[in-house]
Scaffold this motif. Structure first.
Motif, short mmCIF file in Angstrom:
data_model
loop_
_atom_site.label_atom_id
_atom_site.label_comp_id
_atom_site.label_asym_id
_atom_site.label_seq_id
_atom_site.Cartn_x
_atom_site.Cartn_y
_atom_site.Cartn_z
N LEU A 30 0.85 -1.19 0.00
CA LEU A 30 0.00 0.00 0.00
C LEU A 30 0.89 1.24 0.00
O LEU A 30 1.69 1.44 0.92
CB LEU A 30 -0.90 0.00 1.23
CG LEU A 30 -1.91 -1.16 1.33
CD1 LEU A 30 -2.58 -1.16 2.70
CD2 LEU A 30 -2.95 -1.08 0.22
N LEU A 31 0.73 2.08 -1.02
CA LEU A 31 1.59 3.24 -1.21
C LEU A 31 0.78 4.52 -1.05
O LEU A 31 -0.16 4.77 -1.81
CB LEU A 31 2.23 3.18 -2.60
CG LEU A 31 3.07 1.92 -2.86
CD1 LEU A 31 3.42 1.80 -4.32
CD2 LEU A 31 4.33 1.93 -2.00
N HIS A 32 1.13 5.33 -0.08
CA HIS A 32 0.33 6.49 0.32
C HIS A 32 0.53 7.67 -0.63
O HIS A 32 1.48 7.74 -1.41
CB HIS A 32 0.67 6.90 1.74
CG HIS A 32 2.10 7.35 1.92
ND1 HIS A 32 2.55 8.60 1.56
CD2 HIS A 32 3.19 6.69 2.42
CE1 HIS A 32 3.84 8.70 1.83
NE2 HIS A 32 4.25 7.57 2.35
N GLY A 33 -0.36 8.65 -0.51
CA GLY A 33 -0.29 9.87 -1.28
C GLY A 33 0.74 10.84 -0.73
O GLY A 33 1.27 10.68 0.37
N GLY A 34 1.05 11.87 -1.51
CA GLY A 34 2.01 12.87 -1.11
C GLY A 34 1.62 13.57 0.19
O GLY A 34 0.45 13.81 0.44
N PHE A 35 2.64 13.88 1.02
CA PHE A 35 2.51 14.56 2.30
C PHE A 35 1.77 13.74 3.36
O PHE A 35 1.59 14.21 4.48
CB PHE A 35 1.85 15.94 2.15
CG PHE A 35 2.71 16.91 1.41
CD1 PHE A 35 3.72 17.60 2.07
CD2 PHE A 35 2.55 17.10 0.06
CE1 PHE A 35 4.54 18.47 1.39
CE2 PHE A 35 3.37 17.98 -0.64
CZ PHE A 35 4.37 18.67 0.02
N LEU A 36 1.38 12.52 3.02
CA LEU A 36 0.69 11.66 3.99
C LEU A 36 1.67 10.57 4.44
O LEU A 36 2.87 10.70 4.30
CB LEU A 36 -0.58 11.08 3.36
CG LEU A 36 -1.56 12.12 2.79
CD1 LEU A 36 -2.78 11.43 2.20
CD2 LEU A 36 -1.97 13.13 3.85
N VAL A 93 -0.68 -1.22 -4.64
CA VAL A 93 -1.89 -0.40 -4.57
C VAL A 93 -1.44 0.99 -4.15
O VAL A 93 -0.88 1.17 -3.06
CB VAL A 93 -2.89 -0.96 -3.54
CG1 VAL A 93 -4.13 -0.09 -3.48
CG2 VAL A 93 -3.26 -2.40 -3.88
N GLY A 94 -1.68 1.99 -5.01
CA GLY A 94 -1.19 3.32 -4.70
C GLY A 94 -2.18 4.41 -5.02
O GLY A 94 -2.90 4.33 -6.03
N LEU A 116 -1.33 -3.92 -10.58
CA LEU A 116 -1.33 -2.51 -10.22
C LEU A 116 -2.76 -2.04 -9.93
O LEU A 116 -3.66 -2.30 -10.73
CB LEU A 116 -0.78 -1.66 -11.36
CG LEU A 116 0.73 -1.61 -11.62
CD1 LEU A 116 1.00 -0.77 -12.86
CD2 LEU A 116 1.46 -1.05 -10.41
N VAL A 117 -2.93 -1.34 -8.82
CA VAL A 117 -4.19 -0.67 -8.52
C VAL A 117 -3.84 0.77 -8.18
O VAL A 117 -3.03 1.02 -7.29
CB VAL A 117 -4.95 -1.33 -7.36
CG1 VAL A 117 -6.25 -0.59 -7.08
CG2 VAL A 117 -5.22 -2.81 -7.66
N VAL A 118 -4.44 1.72 -8.90
CA VAL A 118 -4.14 3.13 -8.66
C VAL A 118 -5.43 3.89 -8.39
O VAL A 118 -6.53 3.44 -8.74
CB VAL A 118 -3.41 3.75 -9.87
CG1 VAL A 118 -2.12 3.00 -10.16
CG2 VAL A 118 -4.30 3.79 -11.10
#
Length: 276
Positions: A30-36, A93-94, A116-118
């Protein structure tokens, strides 16, 4: 919440990467969003960990990971972590920045990626045309120039409701969590700090070579730019599809976690059955 026993650290050349690692089975990242940070997935990890080994890292300069002191590529950090754990190929998953890292990894380290899940992203080379996004970016630039950390946090958090709502329309617990994560990351940096990230290039041209299954889970009232880039990605790759979670914007996994979890779980079961 994250248990301390689930948290680990990988030493890298100029610092360390913090990551959560829990569950057993097929690896799912699981790949988080920017600044999170990895906490944006708190509503997903317990559900997914019943069937998968769930790995949720903090990107360099975010959450518990160290800041960069030299040029680096985010995809190479992820590849180093996955190779250290010996878990490739993995499901990636990002969301937003995390989705861009996932796509970059499929391009630069294809042996490490099986699915890939985006969400709310195309590749790591975004194109923004929406005046609403330009307004947010201008406010972020102003806050950065004036050293206004809280102003930067507030400008960034405006992305959450999308262009058609305000923060007052969101579940206030979601807003609180977003602000807390963003404050933690902003506090790690200074306005004069150089950006050491090295971009991956020609991503849109190369995306057609991605052959693993790709799913985009968009928020139905996210910006047209975010929705459009995700749709462009799934129409560019060899095996892509898109679905929408209505009445959510840039963070559908946080606004409607049960729906997000169901869509993700159904997709992964379908892919597994097809490859079985």
């Amino acid at each position: 919440m994250t248990r301390a026993s689930d948290m680990f650290s990988l030493d890298i050349a100029d610092g360390h990467l913090a990551y959560r690692d829990t569950g057993a089975g097929r690896p799912l990242v699981l790949l988080h969003g920017g600044f999170l940070d990895h906490h944006m997935w708190d509503d997903q990890v317990p559900v997914l960990a019943s069937d998968y080994r769930v790995i949720a890292p903090d990107a360099r300069g975010h959450g518990g990971s160290s800041n960069a002191s030299a040029p680096f590529r985010q995809t190479d950090d992820l590849a180093a972590l996955l190779r250290h754990l010996d878990v490739g190929p993995a499901i990636l998953v990002g969301l937003s920045m995390g989705g861009a890292i996932a796509v970059d990894t499929a391009l630069e380290h294809p042996d490490l990626v099986s699915v890939l899940v985006v969400s709310g992203v195309g590749t790591s080379e975004p194109e923004f045309r929406d005046p609403w996004i330009h307004e947010i970016q201008a406010e972020q630039a102003r806050a950065l120039a004036e050293g206004d950390a809280e102003g930067y946090v507030e400008a960034f958090t405006r992305m959450a409701p999308g262009p058609h709502r305000t923060l007052d329309d969101l579940d206030q617990d979601v807003v609180r969590r977003l602000r807390e994560m963003t404050r933690r990351t902003v506090a790690k940096h200074t306005g004069a700090e150089p950006d050491h990230r090295v971009p991956v290039t020609d991503t849109w041209e190369r995306a057609a070579k991605i052959t693993v299954p790709v799913l985009a889970i968009n928020g139905g009232i996210d910006s047209d730019d975010h929705i459009g880039m995700a749709e462009r990605l799934v129409h560019t790759v060899a095996n892509g599809r898109v679905t929408t979670i209505e009445a959510t914007a840039h963070y559908p996994n946080m606004e409607r976690p049960d729906t997000f979890n169901e869509i993700l779980g159904d997709f992964l079961r379908t892919v597994s059955a097809q490859n079985g």
